[in-house]
Design an enzyme around this catalytic site. Structure first.
Site, short mmCIF file in Angstrom:
data_model
loop_
_atom_site.label_atom_id
_atom_site.label_comp_id
_atom_site.label_asym_id
_atom_site.label_seq_id
_atom_site.Cartn_x
_atom_site.Cartn_y
_atom_site.Cartn_z
N ASP A 290 0.88 -1.16 -0.03
CA ASP A 290 0.08 0.16 0.07
C ASP A 290 0.91 1.38 0.02
O ASP A 290 0.32 2.33 -0.52
CB ASP A 290 -1.07 0.11 1.01
CG ASP A 290 -0.58 -0.03 2.58
OD1 ASP A 290 0.55 -0.69 2.88
OD2 ASP A 290 -0.89 0.58 3.43
N GLU B 196 10.86 -9.82 -2.41
CA GLU B 196 11.59 -8.55 -2.49
C GLU B 196 13.18 -8.81 -2.81
O GLU B 196 14.12 -8.25 -3.38
CB GLU B 196 11.36 -7.87 -1.47
CG GLU B 196 10.00 -6.85 -1.35
CD GLU B 196 8.95 -8.02 -0.94
OE1 GLU B 196 9.03 -9.10 -0.67
OE2 GLU B 196 7.84 -7.52 -0.94
N HIS C 89 0.91 0.07 10.42
CA HIS C 89 1.27 -1.07 10.00
C HIS C 89 2.58 -1.12 9.41
O HIS C 89 3.00 0.10 9.01
CB HIS C 89 0.13 -1.92 9.11
CG HIS C 89 0.11 -1.23 7.85
ND1 HIS C 89 -0.68 -0.06 7.68
CD2 HIS C 89 0.36 -1.52 6.56
CE1 HIS C 89 -0.57 0.37 6.35
NE2 HIS C 89 0.01 -0.68 5.53
N HIS C 90 3.51 -2.17 9.30
CA HIS C 90 4.62 -2.23 8.60
C HIS C 90 5.54 -1.45 9.31
O HIS C 90 6.45 -0.49 8.65
CB HIS C 90 4.68 -2.02 6.97
CG HIS C 90 3.71 -2.69 6.26
ND1 HIS C 90 3.44 -4.01 6.76
CD2 HIS C 90 3.30 -2.44 4.74
CE1 HIS C 90 2.71 -4.51 5.43
NE2 HIS C 90 2.67 -3.67 4.64
N GLY D 282 28.27 -13.80 -1.96
CA GLY D 282 28.05 -15.36 -1.93
C GLY D 282 26.69 -15.75 -1.43
O GLY D 282 26.88 -16.76 -0.59
N ASP E 263 21.35 -27.55 -6.97
CA ASP E 263 19.97 -27.75 -6.60
C ASP E 263 19.62 -26.87 -5.27
O ASP E 263 18.54 -26.44 -4.93
CB ASP E 263 19.33 -29.17 -6.28
CG ASP E 263 20.50 -30.26 -5.69
OD1 ASP E 263 21.53 -29.45 -5.04
OD2 ASP E 263 20.43 -31.23 -5.40
N ASN F 90 22.20 -32.83 -7.03
CA ASN F 90 23.20 -34.06 -6.43
C ASN F 90 22.33 -34.03 -4.96
O ASN F 90 23.24 -34.67 -3.92
CB ASN F 90 24.56 -33.69 -6.46
CG ASN F 90 24.80 -32.12 -5.92
OD1 ASN F 90 23.96 -31.51 -5.45
ND2 ASN F 90 26.02 -31.64 -6.23
N GLY G 112 21.98 -32.23 -2.49
CA GLY G 112 22.05 -31.45 -1.56
C GLY G 112 23.20 -30.40 -1.68
O GLY G 112 23.55 -30.21 -2.82
N GLU H 248 29.42 -27.88 0.62
CA GLU H 248 29.47 -27.93 2.05
C GLU H 248 30.22 -29.25 2.49
O GLU H 248 30.73 -29.14 3.53
CB GLU H 248 28.13 -27.44 2.61
CG GLU H 248 27.57 -26.27 2.26
CD GLU H 248 28.16 -25.14 2.67
OE1 GLU H 248 29.33 -24.98 2.91
OE2 GLU H 248 27.66 -24.03 3.32
C1 LIG Z 1 22.00 -17.25 1.76
C2 LIG Z 1 23.18 -18.24 1.92
N1 LIG Z 1 22.62 -19.37 2.92
C3 LIG Z 1 23.46 -20.37 2.99
C4 LIG Z 1 24.69 -20.23 2.43
C5 LIG Z 1 25.96 -21.50 2.59
N2 LIG Z 1 26.05 -22.40 1.47
C6 LIG Z 1 27.03 -21.91 0.54
S1 LIG Z 1 27.13 -22.88 -0.65
C7 LIG Z 1 26.03 -23.86 -0.04
C8 LIG Z 1 25.33 -25.15 -0.81
C9 LIG Z 1 25.07 -24.82 -2.34
O1 LIG Z 1 24.39 -26.33 -2.67
P1 LIG Z 1 24.24 -26.43 -4.08
O2 LIG Z 1 23.67 -25.09 -4.63
O3 LIG Z 1 23.41 -27.67 -4.18
O4 LIG Z 1 25.78 -26.83 -4.66
P2 LIG Z 1 26.44 -28.07 -4.96
O5 LIG Z 1 27.83 -27.96 -4.42
O6 LIG Z 1 25.81 -29.20 -4.40
O7 LIG Z 1 26.77 -28.13 -6.52
C10 LIG Z 1 25.47 -23.48 1.09
C11 LIG Z 1 24.33 -24.05 1.82
C12 LIG Z 1 25.27 -19.06 1.45
N3 LIG Z 1 26.18 -18.95 1.07
N4 LIG Z 1 24.14 -18.25 1.33
MG LIG Z 2 23.51 -29.56 -4.80
#
Ligand SMILES: Cc1ncc(C[n+]2csc(CCOP(=O)(O)OP(=O)(O)O)c2C)c(N)n1
Ligand SMILES: [Mg+2]
Length: 584
Positions: free
Chosen positions: A47, A70, A133-134, A426, A453, A480, A482, A486
Site C-alpha cells: 500500500d 523482494e 502497520h509495517h 556469496g 539444487d 546432487n 544437497g 558444504e
Molecule cells: C543465503 C545463503 N545461505 C547459506 C549459504 C551457505 N552455502 C554456501 S554453498 C551452499 C550449498 C550450495 O549447494 P548447491 O547449490 O546444491 O551446490 P552443489 O555444491 O551441491 O553443486 C550453502 C548452503 C550461503 N552461501 N548463502
Molecule cells: Mg547440490
C-alpha cells in the site's frame, strides 16, 4: 509548464540550463531513473508504493517487472545493473525492505549501483506519531534508514523540501561510486508538485584535477615503461567503471600480461594473447602467479584481497605495486585523488612507447585435457564441465551460484562473454534473481545459468517471472541431492547437507501451464549431448543428476581449506569421514 529561472544564475554556469518546470515528486523520480538509463523497475507492490506504481503505469516511463519476492527483486536489479550500468527496485516499508536487504548488502559488497525505493509511512503519520502497520509499532520511524545506512552509499527519506536534491544526489552517488542507495518515498508526497530542473540528469563523472591527472599519468608511465616485466592485475571494478578497453589498450602498448581475480572473470577477453589467467595466490596457475608476483612493476586495479581472491591469504603482490581504484591511485609515497580511472589509463596509453613482444600467449594455463567418455557413461562432474565448455558461444552471459558450479571459473571463455556472480557476498540463490535481471537488460543475448539444487531451491520461484515474460535462458541445474560444496567443509554424509528431491523438470509447467519450455532430465553423457542440441527458442531447463560426492577438485580443495580457516585445528572437520576429500 516551464518557467525561466533568473538569468544571473544562467550566466554564472555557462552551458547549464537552470530552467525549471512543475512536476510531481513521483513523476520526477521516475523521470530521473529513466535519464540514468534505467528502463525497468523491479519489485513487489504494497500500500505504501502503489501510488508510485500508478504514476509509473500512467506515464509509461519505465516497464514494471513484478517479482515473487523482494529478495529476488533486489537480485534482479543487481543482475540488470551488471549489464545495464544501473538498476532499481521498489518495495513496501520495512516488510519488503527487510527482505530486500540481503540483496542490497550484496550489491554493496559487489560494487553494483542499485537504487532501492521504499514506499514508506506517510509524513502525516510521522508528524502526528500515529502507529502504523509495517512498522515496529513503537512510534519509531528511522530504524530502516539506519539499517540501510550500513549497506548503502547513501540513504534519505524524501520530503517535498528535499526531494529534488536528494533524488539527484542518491542517483549520482550510486552511479559514481558503483554502490547501492536507499530512498524512502513517504506515500503521501508522490503526487505533490515541486519545481524541478528541465535539463536531464548529467551523468558525467566529475572531471579530474588537471595537475593531479598529469602527475599521476607521468609517474605510472615512467615506472611502467622502464620496467622489464610489467603486469596488470584486474579486479571487478575495472568492469564496473567500464575500463576494460583501456586496460587492454595498455596491455597491447606495453605487451604485458593481464591477470584477473575471480570476481573479475570475463572482464577482459580471455582469447587475447595478453590474458594471463585468474590470479588467486597459491591457488593460481604457476605461470599466472609468476606473471603477477614476480613483476617488477605491477599495476593492480581495484584489487580487494579476501580469502577467495588471495588464495586464502597466500597472495604476495610486489612491494612497489601501483594501486589504482575508480577515483584514486596510490603509488610509493604519492597518493593521487581527484582523478578518474579511465582518464588515467588513457593518459598512460598515450604516454608510453610501443613495446615489442615479450613472448605473449604463454601466460595463461591450458585447459585440462578432455576425458572423452562414451555416451552411455553415467554423468560425472568432469564430463559435465567439459561438455559445457564446448557449448559456450561468443557473447554469452554466464551466471553462476555458489557450489560445484564454481567450476565455470575454469572455463576458457569465448570473446565478448559476461560473467555474473556474487563471489564476495556469496548468497546462494542470487543467480536466479540476477538471471531475470540480465535477461531483462539484454534480451538479445544468450543467458546461461549454472546452479546447484540447493542454491536453486532458495529462489526457484523467480523462474515463473522468466516464463511469464517469455525469456529464453538455458538453466544448467545440478541435482546432487544437497549441498555438495558444504560436504567438503563438514558433514560429508550428514543429513543437514541433504535437501528435498524436487521434480525440477516439472517446474516450468507448474509455473506456467501453457509453457513452451524444454525440460531435460540428464543422467548420462549421451543424455547431456542430446539436451545440448536443443534450439535456443524457448527456456531450456537441463537437470543433471550427479553423485553427491562428485565435485571438481578445485572446489573440494577450496572447501577443505575453508574448513581449516573457519574451525581451526581443533575443529570437527578432522573426525573420520567428516569431509568430502579429493579422489586419489
Ligand atoms: C543465503 C545463503 N545461505 C547459506 C549459504 C551457505 N552455502 C554456501 S554453498 C551452499 C550449498 C550450495 O549447494 P548447491 O547449490 O546444491 O551446490 P552443489 O555444491 O551441491 O553443486 C550453502 C548452503 C550461503 N552461501 N548463502
Ligand atoms: Mg547440490
Amino acid at each position: 509548464m516551464t518557467s525561466l529561472a533568473d538569468s544571473a544564475s544562467d550566466k554564472s554556469r555557462p552551458g547549464q540550463s537552470t530552467q525549471t518546470q512543475t512536476m510531481t515528486i513521483g513523476e520526477f523520480l521516475l523521470r530521473r531513473l529513466r535519464e540514468a538509463g534505467i528502463g525497468h523497475l523491479f519489485g513487489v507492490p504494497g500500500d505504501f508504493n502503489l501510488e508510485l506504481l500508478q504514476q509509473l503505469e500512467d506515464t509509461g516511463s519505465l516497464k514494471w517487472i513484478g517479482n515473487c519476492n523482494e529478495l529476488n527483486a533486489a537480485y534482479a536489479a543487481d543482475g540488470y545493473a551488471r549489464l545495464n550500468g544501473m538498476g532499481a527496485l521498489t518495495v513496501t516499508n520495512a516488510v519488503g525492505a527487510m527482505i530486500a536487504i540481503n540483496g542490497i548488502a550484496g550489491a554493496y559488497a559487489e560494487h553494483v549501483p542499485v537504487i532501492l525505493i521504499t514506499g514508506s509511512i506517510p509524513l502525516r503519520s510521522i508528524e502526528r506519531n500515529l502507529g502504523m502497520h509495517h512498522s515496529t509499532g513503537d512510534g519509531t520511524w528511522d530504524r530502516f534508514l539506519g539499517a540501510f545506512a550500513q549497506v548503502t552509499a547513501g540513504e534519505a527519506r524524501l520530503t517535498p523540501f528535499n526531494a529534488v536534491t536528494e533524488i539527484d544526489r542518491l542517483i549520482l552517488t550510486a552511479w559514481r561510486e558503483k554502490l547501492p542507495v536507499y530512498m524512502e518515498l513517504p506515500s503521501d508526497i508522490a503526487y505533490l508538485d515541486v519545481e524541478v530542473p528541465v535539463a536531464p540528469l548529467d551523468m558525467a563523472e566529475p572531471s579530474s584535477d588537471p595537475e593531479r591527472l598529469r602527475s599521476c599519468v607521468e609517474a605510472i608511465a615512467s615506472q611502467m615503461s622502464n620496467a622489464k616485466s610489467p603486469a596488470i592485475l584486474v579486479d571487478q571494478d575495472v568492469g564496473r567503471y567500464g575500463a576494460a578497453t583501456e586496460v587492454m589498450g595498455l596491455a597491447e602498448k606495453l605487451q604485458l600480461p593481464v591477470a584477473v581475480t575471480g570476481p573479475a572473470k570475463g572482464v577482459i577477453d580471455e582469447t587475447s594473447p595478453h590474458f594471463a589467467g585468474i590470479y588467486n595466490g597459491k591457488g593460481s596457475d604457476p605461470r599466472t602467479r609468476e606473471a603477477i608476483e614476480a613483476s617488477d612493476c605491477l599495476l593492480s586495479i581495484g584489487y580487494r584481497p579476501i580469502d577467495g581472491t588471495s588464495g586464502d591469504f597466500t597472495a604476495v603482490l610486489p612491494a612497489n605495486t601501483i594501486r589504482a581504484r575508480g577515483h584514486s591511485v596510490d603509488m610509493g609515497e604519492a597518493n593521487y585523488q581527484a582523478i578518474t580511472l579511465k582518464e588515467v589509463l588513457r593518459g598512460v596509453i598515450d604516454a608510453v612507447p610501443q613495446a615489442s613482444s615479450r613472448g605473449n600467449g604463454h601466460w595463461a594455463g591450458a585447459m585440462p585435457a578432455g576425458t572423452h567418455p562414451d555416451g552411455s557413461a553415467k554423468l560425472t562432474q568432469a564430463a559435465y564441465w567439459e561438455a559445457l565448455q564446448g557449448y559456450l558461444q561468443p557473447g554469452d552471459v554466464l551466471l553462476t551460484d555458489n557450489g560445484t558450479s564454481y567450476a565455470i571459473f575454469g572455463f576458457r571463455l569465448p570473446p565478448k562473454c559476461t560473467v555474473v556472480a556474487s563471489v564476495i557476498w556469496g548468497s546462494i540463490g542470487y543467480s536466479v534473481g540476477a538471471l531475470l535481471g540480465t535477461l531483462t537488460a539484454a534480451p538479445e543475448r544468450r543467458h546461461l545459468l549454472f546452479i546447484g539444487d540447493g542454491s536453486f531451491q532458495e529462489t526457484a520461484q523467480e523462474l515463473s517471472t522468466m516464463l511469464r515474460h517469455d525469456c529464453k535462458p538455458v538453466i544448467f541445474l545440478i541435482n546432487n541431492g544437497g549441498y555438495t560444496i558444504e560436504r567438503g567443509y563438514m558433514g560429508k554424509t550428514s543429513d543437514y547437507n541433504d535437501i528435498a528431491r524436487w521434480a525440477y523438470t516439472e517446474l516450468p509447467k507448474a509455473f506456467r501451464p501453457d509453457t513452451t519450455a524444454r525440460s531435460f532430465m540428464v543422467k548420462t553423457v549421451g543424455d547431456l549431448e542430446r539436451a545440448l542440441s536443443a534450439p535456443n527458442d524457448s527456456l531450456i531447463l537441463i537437470e543433471s543428476v550427479m553423485d553427491p560426492y562428485d565435485a571438481p577438485a578445485a572446489v573440494i580443495h577450496s572447501s577443505n581449506n575453508g574448513a581449516e580457516l573457519d574451525y581451526g585445528p581443533r575443529g570437527p572437520q578432522h573426525r573420520g569421514n567428516a569431509q568430502l576429500l579429493p579422489a586419489h
